[in-house]
Design a protein around this motif. Structure first.
Motif, PDB file in Angstrom:
ATOM      1  N   UNK A 182       0.837  -1.205   0.000  1.00  0.00           N
ATOM      2  CA  UNK A 182       0.000   0.000   0.000  1.00  0.00           C
ATOM      3  C   UNK A 182       0.871   1.253   0.000  1.00  0.00           C
ATOM      4  N   UNK A 183       1.883   1.261   0.853  1.00  0.00           N
ATOM      5  CA  UNK A 183       2.772   2.425   0.959  1.00  0.00           C
ATOM      6  C   UNK A 183       3.546   2.645  -0.338  1.00  0.00           C
ATOM      7  N   UNK A 184       4.044   1.571  -0.899  1.00  0.00           N
ATOM      8  CA  UNK A 184       4.816   1.685  -2.150  1.00  0.00           C
ATOM      9  C   UNK A 184       3.947   2.218  -3.283  1.00  0.00           C
ATOM     10  N   UNK A 185       2.724   1.710  -3.413  1.00  0.00           N
ATOM     11  CA  UNK A 185       1.818   2.188  -4.462  1.00  0.00           C
ATOM     12  C   UNK A 185       1.465   3.656  -4.245  1.00  0.00           C
ATOM     13  N   UNK A 186       1.239   4.032  -3.017  1.00  0.00           N
ATOM     14  CA  UNK A 186       0.943   5.427  -2.674  1.00  0.00           C
ATOM     15  C   UNK A 186       2.063   6.333  -3.192  1.00  0.00           C
ATOM     16  N   UNK A 187       3.291   5.879  -3.037  1.00  0.00           N
ATOM     17  CA  UNK A 187       4.448   6.684  -3.448  1.00  0.00           C
ATOM     18  C   UNK A 187       4.774   6.581  -4.932  1.00  0.00           C
ATOM     19  N   UNK A 188       4.331   5.517  -5.598  1.00  0.00           N
ATOM     20  CA  UNK A 188       4.727   5.300  -6.992  1.00  0.00           C
ATOM     21  C   UNK A 188       3.683   5.716  -8.025  1.00  0.00           C
ATOM     22  N   UNK A 189       2.436   5.883  -7.645  1.00  0.00           N
ATOM     23  CA  UNK A 189       1.405   6.200  -8.639  1.00  0.00           C
ATOM     24  C   UNK A 189       1.734   7.533  -9.319  1.00  0.00           C
ATOM     25  N   UNK A 190       1.567   7.535 -10.669  1.00  0.00           N
ATOM     26  CA  UNK A 190       1.882   8.750 -11.452  1.00  0.00           C
ATOM     27  C   UNK A 190       0.707   9.122 -12.317  1.00  0.00           C
TER      28      UNK A 190
END
Length: 190
Positions: A182-190
């Motif tokens: 969840x944290x990684x997706x939060x930071x990676x979404x563009x």
């Protein structure tokens, strides 16, 4: 009312994601709905899940909606499903893909001029959870793109409540992997 439509294949966790989102949001005092519509009931069949979130009681129980957010967790469905159905001006699309936003729009011209966000939820889930369950990363992306569902919650609040729900059913290793996804997706979404 905030309306969210999930496009998935059965077994990818869209129903679990929609229900998990509803459980977390219900803890903020909002009224919520989470439900699904299955074509055939076989694993891998195309299906949709839905969320409605409002300050007052949600009385509409129809699957028809004009979504504020369209979440596509199976990349192939972009090309075989009408993900733009019943959109409204301002609908935001969060799509699982290994393609850049520009490459995706070139292959799916119907998305041109729309607010599109991309990330590879399948890759994230494989690298964090160890298998393809793209619902958890999609929740992180939704939280970021929606600005905490309209400012109602930040990432830490969401993670705390979501992890508490998972803790009732799953071992700590899986809980930690979901937190990371969840944290990684939060930071990676563009």
């Amino acid at each position: 009312m905030l309306e969210i439509r999930w496009h998935s294949r059965a077994g990818q966790g869209a129903v679990t994601g929609a229900k998990g989102l509803a459980d977390v949001v219900a803890g903020t005092g909002k009224q919520v709905q989470a439900f699904a519509f299955y074509g055939s009931a076989k694993r891998g069949a195309e299906m949709t899940a839905y969320n409605r979130i409002d300050d007052s009681q949600v009385l509409n129980h129809e699957k028809f909606m004009r979504p504020d957010y369209v979440l596509v967790i199976d990349p192939g469905l972009v090309f075989i499903s009408d993900i733009c159905a019943n959109e409204k001006e301002g609908t935001k699309y969060i799509i699982t893909t290994h393609l850049s936003k520009e490459e995706l729009i070139a292959k799916k011209p119907e998305l041109k001029g729309k607010e599109v966000y991309v990330l590879d939820c399948i890759k994230i889930s494989r690298e964090t959870i160890g298998k393809s369950v793209p619902n958890a990363p999609m929740l992180g992306a939704l939280l970021k793109v929606s600005n905490g569902l309209g400012g109602n919650m930040d990432l830490e609040y969401f993670l705390e409540r979501f992890i508490k729900l998972l803790g009732k059913k799953l071992p700590q290793k899986i809980i930690d992997a979901n937190r990371e996804a969840i944290t990684r997706a939060y930071n990676e979404v563009k």
